[in-house]
Scaffold this active site. Structure first.
Site, PDB file in Angstrom:
ATOM      1  N   SER A  60       0.841  -1.196   0.000  1.00  0.00           N
ATOM      2  CA  SER A  60       0.000   0.000   0.000  1.00  0.00           C
ATOM      3  C   SER A  60       0.874   1.244   0.000  1.00  0.00           C
ATOM      4  O   SER A  60       2.041   1.198   0.387  1.00  0.00           O
ATOM      5  CB  SER A  60      -0.891   0.012   1.244  1.00  0.00           C
ATOM      6  OG  SER A  60      -1.523   1.274   1.387  1.00  0.00           O
ATOM      7  N   HIS A  61       0.320   2.361  -0.450  1.00  0.00           N
ATOM      8  CA  HIS A  61       1.026   3.641  -0.358  1.00  0.00           C
ATOM      9  C   HIS A  61       1.329   3.995   1.096  1.00  0.00           C
ATOM     10  O   HIS A  61       2.240   4.772   1.376  1.00  0.00           O
ATOM     11  CB  HIS A  61       0.193   4.761  -0.972  1.00  0.00           C
ATOM     12  CG  HIS A  61       0.343   4.880  -2.466  1.00  0.00           C
ATOM     13  ND1 HIS A  61      -0.101   3.925  -3.329  1.00  0.00           N
ATOM     14  CD2 HIS A  61       0.904   5.849  -3.233  1.00  0.00           C
ATOM     15  CE1 HIS A  61       0.176   4.303  -4.574  1.00  0.00           C
ATOM     16  NE2 HIS A  61       0.789   5.458  -4.543  1.00  0.00           N
ATOM     17  N   SER A  62       0.528   3.444   2.016  1.00  0.00           N
ATOM     18  CA  SER A  62       0.719   3.727   3.443  1.00  0.00           C
ATOM     19  C   SER A  62       1.195   2.470   4.152  1.00  0.00           C
ATOM     20  O   SER A  62       0.560   1.414   4.058  1.00  0.00           O
ATOM     21  CB  SER A  62      -0.594   4.203   4.060  1.00  0.00           C
ATOM     22  OG  SER A  62      -0.600   3.957   5.453  1.00  0.00           O
TER      23      SER A  62
END
Lengths: 127, 234
Positions: A8-10
Site C-alpha cells: 500500500s502507499h501507506s
C-alpha cells in the site's frame, strides 16, 4: 505454502490490512510493505522486492496492491525478483482476506489463491 | 572514464539542471490536474541521479543510464518513478554495445514500449506518451528513412515532442490521477509530457555542445559517437 504480500502507499494501511487478513488465515505467510521509506506516502520497488523474499517459502507469492504507482512499482519489483509472483487484480483488503483463507487450503496454488482474491471484486456490500 | 560514459554523465547533469530550473513550472502544471508534486519529485530524483552517476568509476553509457534509472525509481515518488526510472533501467541494455544511431533508435523504442506498457497508455490519453510517441517515431524516421544526421534527427524529435505536449492541452485525461477529473482535465497541459520534453531538450543541448560548432552536415551518421534520446557521445 503460497505467500502473500500486501503493498500500500501507506505502511500503516498495509500493516492494518495484514492484521485483518491474518485474523482469517492465521497460518498464512503474509507480509506488509508500504510508504516511501522516509515516513511518507508512496511505494519503493526495492522494499517490495524485499517483501517478496520475506513472503516466499518456495511456492511463490500473490501480491495485493492498492493504487496506480503501487501497481507499477510492484511490476518493477517482479521484473527484478527471482520469486515467482502474480498480482491479484482485486480490492486490496477484501482480496487479502480471501487470499489468506485460500492459501491455507491443502492444494493451494498461486493461481487458486489469486482467483480467490479476485473473486472479491464482485462482492456487493449492501445487498 | 570512457568518452561516451562521460558524455552521458554530462547529459544526466544537464537534465537535472533543466528539471531543477523548471521545478515550479512543473509543479504548477501538476497542481492544476494532479497532486502538485511532479516538479519537486523530479528535481529531487534527478539531483540524486547526478550524485549516483558521478560516483561511478569509469562507467560505460549503459551503466550510467541504468544507474540514473535505478535512482529515479527509488527517489521519484508516484508513477513517475517506475515510468521514468524503470523504463530507463529496462532500455539501458540497448546501449550495452555503446551508442550508435542503431542502438539509439533501439533504446528510444524500448523506452517508449516500456512506458506505454507500464502505464497502459496510448496517444490521446493526456500523458507523457503524447510527447514520446511522435518524438521516437520522428527520430527513427529521420535517421532510417530521411537519412538525416543523428543530431538533426534529435532536433526534429524534440520538435515533435513539443507538438505532442501542445496536443495534451485540448484533450481529456484518461490515465493517471488527472483522469479522475474527467472533462475538467481539458485545457490543461500534461506535466509528464512537459517534463519529457524538457529532458529531450536538455539532451539536445548537450549533444549540440559536445559536437561544438560542427554543423549538422558534418556529423557522420555512421559515427559510433552520436547523440541519442537519453544520452550523447562526443
Amino acid at each position: 505454502m503460497v505467500g502473500l504480500l500486501v503493498v500500500s502507499h501507506s505502511e500503516t494501511a498495509a500493516e492494518g490490512i495484514v492484521e485483518v487478513a491474518a485474523e482469517m488465515g492465521s497460518e498464512t505467510q503474509i507480509e506488509a510493505v508500504g510508504g516511501d521509506g522516509e515516513g511518507g506516502i508512496g511505494t519503493v520497488p526495492d522494499d517490495i522486492e524485499d517483501g517478496l523474499v520475506a513472503a516466499d517459502d518456495g511456492d511463490g507469492v500473490v501480491l495485493l496492491v492498492d493504487l496506480g504507482s503501487a501497481v507499477m512499482n510492484a511490476e518493477v519489483a517482479m521484473e527484478t525478483s527471482d520469486v515467482e509472483t502474480v498480482i491479484a487484480d482485486s480490492p486490496i483488503l477484501e482480496g487479502a482476506v480471501n487470499a489468506a483463507v485460500a492459501a491455507t487450503a491443502p492444494n493451494a496454488t498461486l493461481e487458486s489463491v489469486r482467483e480467490q482474491a479476485e473473486a472479491a471484486r464482485g462482492v456487493d456490500k449492501l445487498s | 572514464m570512457s568518452t561516451d560514459g562521460q558524455a552521458v554523465v554530462a547529459a544526466v547533469r544537464r537534465v537535472a539542471d533543466r528539471i531543477e530550473s523548471e521545478r515550479d513550472h512543473l509543479t504548477d502544471l501538476d497542481s492544476a490536474i494532479g497532486d502538485a508534486d511532479h516538479g519537486g519529485n523530479m528535481a529531487r530524483g534527478w539531483a540524486r541521479a547526478v550524485e549516483a552517476v558521478e560516483d561511478l568509476d569509469d562507467p560505460d553509457p549503459a551503466t550510467v543510464v541504468k544507474t540514473a534509472g535505478k535512482t529515479l525509481m527509488s527517489e521519484v515518488g508516484g508513477a513517475s518513478g517506475p515510468l521514468y526510472g524503470g523504463s530507463l533501467v529496462f532500455a539501458s541494455t540497448e546501449l550495452d554495445e555503446g551508442i550508435t544511431p542503431e542502438s539509439a533508435i533501439a533504446f528510444a523504442e524500448t523506452y517508449l514500449e516500456k512506458v506505454t506498457d507500464r502505464g497502459d497508455a496510448t496517444v490521446g490519453d493526456q500523458t507523457m506518451v503524447d510527447a514520446l510517441v511522435p518524438a521516437v517515431h520522428t527520430f527513427k524516421k529521420s535517421i532510417e528513412t530521411d537519412e538525416l544526421p543523428p543530431l538533426e534527427a534529435l532536433a526534429k524529435a524534440v520538435d515533435a515532442a513539443q507538438r505532442g505536449v501542445e496536443f495534451t492541452v485540448p484533450i481529456r485525461a484518461s490515465k493517471g490521477r488527472a483522469s479522475y477529473l474527467g472533462w475538467r482535465s481539458v485545457g490543461h497541459q500534461d506535466p509528464g509530457a512537459t517534463s519529457t520534453l524538457f529532458i529531450m531538450e536538455a539532451l539536445l543541448a548537450v549533444a549540440q555542445e559536445s559536437l561544438d560548432g560542427d554543423d549538422f552536415e558534418s556529423v557522420d551518421a555512421t559515427s559510433p559517437t552520436i547523440p541519442d534520446e537519453e544520452a550523447t557521445g562526443e
